[in-house]
Design an enzyme around this catalytic site. Structure first.
Site, PDB file in Angstrom:
ATOM      1  N   CYS A  75       1.008  -1.000  -0.060  1.00 16.73           N
ATOM      2  CA  CYS A  75       0.012  -0.130   0.045  1.00 16.73           C
ATOM      3  C   CYS A  75       0.811   1.165  -0.077  1.00 16.73           C
ATOM      4  CB  CYS A  75      -0.958   0.032   1.224  1.00 16.73           C
ATOM      5  SG  CYS A  75      -1.695  -1.565   1.567  1.00 16.73           S
ATOM      6  N   GLU A  81       8.393 -13.604 -12.667  1.00 17.60           N
ATOM      7  CA  GLU A  81       7.560 -12.596 -11.919  1.00 17.60           C
ATOM      8  C   GLU A  81       7.166 -11.344 -12.916  1.00 17.60           C
ATOM      9  OE1 GLU A  81       9.771  -9.903  -9.441  1.00 17.60           O
ATOM     10  OE2 GLU A  81      11.725  -9.971 -10.494  1.00 17.60           O
ATOM     11  N   GLU A 107      18.020 -16.063 -10.392  1.00 17.20           N
ATOM     12  CA  GLU A 107      17.809 -14.690 -10.413  1.00 17.20           C
ATOM     13  C   GLU A 107      17.066 -14.659 -11.968  1.00 17.20           C
ATOM     14  OE1 GLU A 107      17.005 -12.280  -8.885  1.00 17.20           O
ATOM     15  OE2 GLU A 107      17.164 -10.568 -10.223  1.00 17.20           O
ATOM     16  N   HIS A 120      17.934 -35.681 -10.800  1.00 13.47           N
ATOM     17  CA  HIS A 120      17.303 -36.387  -9.789  1.00 13.47           C
ATOM     18  C   HIS A 120      15.915 -36.211  -9.435  1.00 13.47           C
ATOM     19  CE1 HIS A 120      21.188 -37.636  -8.214  1.00 13.47           C
ATOM     20  NE2 HIS A 120      21.731 -36.473  -8.639  1.00 13.47           N
ATOM     21  N   ASN A 158      -1.099   1.937   5.756  1.00 12.64           N
ATOM     22  CA  ASN A 158      -0.230   1.083   5.209  1.00 12.64           C
ATOM     23  C   ASN A 158       0.480   0.045   6.394  1.00 12.64           C
ATOM     24  OD1 ASN A 158       1.942  -0.597   3.914  1.00 12.64           O
ATOM     25  ND2 ASN A 158       3.107   1.263   3.695  1.00 12.64           N
ATOM     26  N   GLY A 159       0.111  -1.404   6.310  1.00 11.20           N
ATOM     27  CA  GLY A 159       0.572  -2.181   7.255  1.00 11.20           C
ATOM     28  C   GLY A 159      -0.544  -3.049   7.654  1.00 11.20           C
ATOM     29  N   TRP A 167      -2.921  -2.547  -1.395  1.00 15.50           N
ATOM     30  CA  TRP A 167      -2.426  -3.981  -1.888  1.00 15.50           C
ATOM     31  C   TRP A 167      -3.038  -4.818  -0.877  1.00 15.50           C
ATOM     32  CZ3 TRP A 167       0.548  -8.199   0.029  1.00 15.50           C
ATOM     33  CH2 TRP A 167       1.067  -9.178  -1.030  1.00 15.50           C
ATOM     34  N   ARG A 193       4.533   0.620  -6.157  1.00 17.19           N
ATOM     35  CA  ARG A 193       4.695  -0.223  -4.894  1.00 17.19           C
ATOM     36  C   ARG A 193       3.609  -1.530  -4.955  1.00 17.19           C
ATOM     37  NH1 ARG A 193       6.777   2.376  -0.581  1.00 17.19           N
ATOM     38  NH2 ARG A 193       5.357   1.356   0.942  1.00 17.19           N
TER      39      ARG A 193
HETATM   40  O1  M6R Z   1      13.475  -4.278  -1.355  1.00 16.32           O
HETATM   41  P1  M6R Z   1      13.980  -5.607  -0.872  1.00 16.32           P
HETATM   42  O2  M6R Z   1      15.358  -5.670  -1.824  1.00 16.32           O
HETATM   43  O3  M6R Z   1      14.283  -6.039   0.402  1.00 16.32           O
HETATM   44  O4  M6R Z   1      13.148  -6.867  -1.709  1.00 16.32           O
HETATM   45  C1  M6R Z   1      13.238  -8.113  -1.763  1.00 16.32           C
HETATM   46  C2  M6R Z   1      12.253  -8.788  -2.882  1.00 16.32           C
HETATM   47  O5  M6R Z   1      11.048  -8.433  -2.478  1.00 16.32           O
HETATM   48  C3  M6R Z   1      12.732  -8.307  -4.295  1.00 16.32           C
HETATM   49  O6  M6R Z   1      13.950  -8.507  -4.572  1.00 16.32           O
HETATM   50  C4  M6R Z   1      11.800  -9.070  -5.103  1.00 16.32           C
HETATM   51  O7  M6R Z   1      11.850 -10.561  -5.095  1.00 16.32           O
HETATM   52  C5  M6R Z   1      11.746  -8.690  -6.489  1.00 16.32           C
HETATM   53  N1  M6R Z   1      10.590  -8.569  -7.004  1.00 16.32           N
HETATM   54  C6  M6R Z   1      12.769  -8.960  -7.452  1.00 16.32           C
HETATM   55  O8  M6R Z   1      12.634  -8.497  -8.757  1.00 16.32           O
END
Ligand code: M6R
Length: 608
Positions: A2, A488, A481, A504, A101-102, A75, A27
């Site tokens: 949020c 994603e 990665e 495996h 937010n939270g 969100w 966000r």
């Molecule tokens: O803000 P942060 O680096 O702590 O966020 C960690 C993950 O949420 C962030 O890397 C997420 O996996 C991304 N969507 C990756 O692209």
């Protein structure tokens, strides 16, 4: 997660709120809303879906006149995404409006108690509890109602609050969710993040846990949880608005991919002086560095993936055992920590709830902590014993690219520093590595020049069902990665596998035409990887290989090969990641996905 905004001043609030929410879109959200106070009535507009819906519904804000207001992008956590669950939320008489937010963890208990007192709830959210609780405590003094509410609720919150009986005032408070306040010409603003206020001011105040701020058109008053006034110093934001805009690129993600040479250089340069690695922010004497017996690297998502790479680099160079943990697992597994342990948390946002919780757990247990963080002044940056900033600048796309690359640089530098101090590598080797590091930005730029080739290749895979990424050692880390980047944003199922492990179980999923992306940058593992490549090829896989310039033997098995320039074996991820980022981007683009704002995802994950 949020986003909240708020404005009080001389201007009409609604357009400023909508503009601020626009800047917080990155966000992640599923509904949006604003509440505007014209001195007599607080009017509300909220809608499920994109901000565009809210804009149309309010005619760009014109339908809600007034110079004080709060806004929100939601969100969903408690309750489905819907108009009713969208924020702001009112108390029963519509005299108190709240954005949040939270997560209020004890909201069910409070809700039940309030219902017994006759309060009626219209939404399924935890936030509505705050609006009614404030109503319950409100006896004419907003500050008193807010502090009493703070003593009752458990969990995390950044709140923007308006009281109808107090025109000319806007309140905000935070605990464990980000909140900043800005003073601009003719008005004051609140927001979850800097980009939302940057158009109006560069002077911002970072609100700390359990601090309250009362905003007026021309002043800000800060209080602690006991309602005592406190003083705060503003911070001047160095980067400008254009850094948070697309600058002609179709997406933030592509822009940020292209910013990597500069981001890498900016993170590297200040830490290399006269051919030596100087990391002053580390705050450790050589003696202290030598005393460390074990390092934990704790993070989430891509930041965790940099930790997987860093394990190989630290162990290889500095000969210190490293454990890499997902932050959401770390604190619940009762890790063995002592005074010879060091904890490194890695986070772009500096607000990721699990990473922050892991940091706090380690601190509580007396462990030395270091944050590798991108957002200046964020919670992790403030709470870690020491902070090493990655100078990537604002990253807006949900899928991280330039922050990932700068996190790698910070980790390489740390590993080299430890190795240097502990005498596990010679000065000559360090000098060579520094040369290799300095060349990375040029190599990255070169790889970016091949984007059209990758786009053509990616276009063939927009209809793929499954894509696999394989590698060994550091190449396994980059496979993690590459796979995350693809899935994603393109929603194509993808898995990363340690190449030797494939047989495996997972190899049974390979069939005629399945795309397998193999990463082969580790020379000592090259032959082994070639065998793994042949294994999948024999079972019908279509092979994309990423390997070092000169490794032409792979062409016998691979259908498409991308060569990366030669560099030190520990730094290859910094180069191999570029084609993998571009591949993920172009597959998602080809599929027509919302690249910068993938479904269900948030840029800053501020709930556990
Ligand atoms: O803000 P942060 O680096 O702590 O966020 C960690 C993950 O949420 C962030 O890397 C997420 O996996 C991304 N969507 C990756 O692209």
């Amino acid at each position: 997660m949020c986003g909240i905004v708020g404005y009080i001043g001389k201007e009409q609030a609604a357009p400023i709120l909508l503009d601020g929410l626009d800047k917080l879109e990155y966000r992640g959200y599923d509904s949006a809303g604003i509440a505007v106070f014209d001195g007599e009535t607080i009017q509300l507009a909220k809608a499920r879906g994109r901000l565009k819906v809210l804009r149309e519904m309010t005619h760009g804000g014109e339908m809600l006149p007034g110079t004080c207001g709060i806004g929100h992008t939601r969100w969903a956590t408690h309750g489905i995404p819907s108009d009713t669950n969208a924020h702001p939320h009112f108390n029963g008489t519509e005299s108190i409006a709240v954005v949040h937010n939270g997560i209020i963890e004890n909201y069910l208990k409070i809700k039940k108690q309030l219902q017994e007192k006759g309060y009626e709830f219209v939404s399924e959210t935890d936030t509505e509890v705050v609006a009614h609780l404030l109503d319950y405590y409100y006896k004419g003094n907003p500050l008193e109602a807010i502090t009493r509410m703070m003593h009752r609720v458990e969990g995390s919150y950044a709140l923007g609050i308006m009281f109808k009986e107090h025109p000319g005032k806007l309140y905000a408070v935070r605990k464990d969710s980000p909140l900043i306040v800005g003073r601009a010409q003719g008005g004051s603003l609140i927001a979850s993040d800097v980009p939302a206020v940057l158009k109006y001011t560069r002077n911002v105040y970072f609100i700390q846990n359990e601090e309250i701020v009362c905003l007026e058109e021309d002043r800000l008053n800060f209080f602690n949880v006991d309602s005592d006034p406190i003083e705060k110093e503003p911070v001047t934001i160095q980067w400008d608005v254009s850094a948070a805009e697309k600058a002609g690129y179709e997406h933030f993600m592509l822009k940020e991919i292209y910013e990597q040479p500069k981001a890498v250089l900016d993170t590297l340069n200040p830490r290399i002086r006269d051919g030596k690695i100087e990391i002053e922010e580390l705050g450790m004497t050589d003696e202290e560095i030598r005393s460390i017996r074990k390092i934990f690297i704790v993070a989430c998502g891509s930041a965790y993936h940099t930790g997987v790479t860093a394990k190989y680099v630290f162990e290889g160079l500095a000969r210190i055992p490293v454990e890499v943990d997902l932050a959401s697992e770390f604190r619940y597994r009762n890790p063995i920590l002592d005074e010879e342990t060091m904890l490194i948390v890695v986070s772009q946002s500096g607000e990721t709830a699990d990473t922050l919780a892991a940091l706090r757990e380690a601190k509580m247990r007396g462990v030395r902590t270091l944050g590798i963080v991108n957002v200046v002044g964020s919670s992790i940056a403030r709470e870690a014993d020491n902070v090493m900033y990655t100078w990537a600048g604002p990253e807006i796309a949900v899928a991280t690219t330039k922050a990932y690359s700068t996190q790698l640089i910070a980790e390489y530098l740390l590993a080299m520093k430890f190795a240097q101090v502990r005498g596990t590598v010679s000065q000559e080797e360090i000098d060579e590595m520094i040369c290799d590091l300095k060349e990375l930005p040029v190599h990255i730029s070169m790889l970016l020049d091949h984007k059209e080739k990758l786009q053509r290749f990616a276009n063939r895979y927009v209809a793929a069902k499954d894509i696999f990424f394989i590698g060994r050692g550091i190449d396994y880390a980059i496979s993690l990665e590459g796979s995350l980047k693809l899935k994603e944003i393109s929603y194509i199922h993808s898995e990363a596998y340690a190449a030797g492990e494939l047989k495996h179980g997972t190899i049974s999923l390979i069939e005629e035409g399945t795309l397998v992306a193999a990463v082969l940058t580790q020379e000592d593992l090259y032959k082994k990887m070639l065998s793994n490549v042949v294994e999948v090829k024999t079972r019908g896989a279509f092979l994309l290989a990423v390997t070092n310039a000169g490794n032409t033997e792979v062409e016998k098995a691979a259908d498409y090969v991308i060569y990366i320039p030669k560099t030190n074996k520990y730094f290859t991820n910094s180069l191999a990641v570029i084609p993998l980022q571009l591949f993920g981007y172009y597959v998602a683009l080809g599929k027509g996905c919302d690249v910068d704002k993938p479904r269900n995802l948030a840029k800053s994950v501020t709930v556990e």
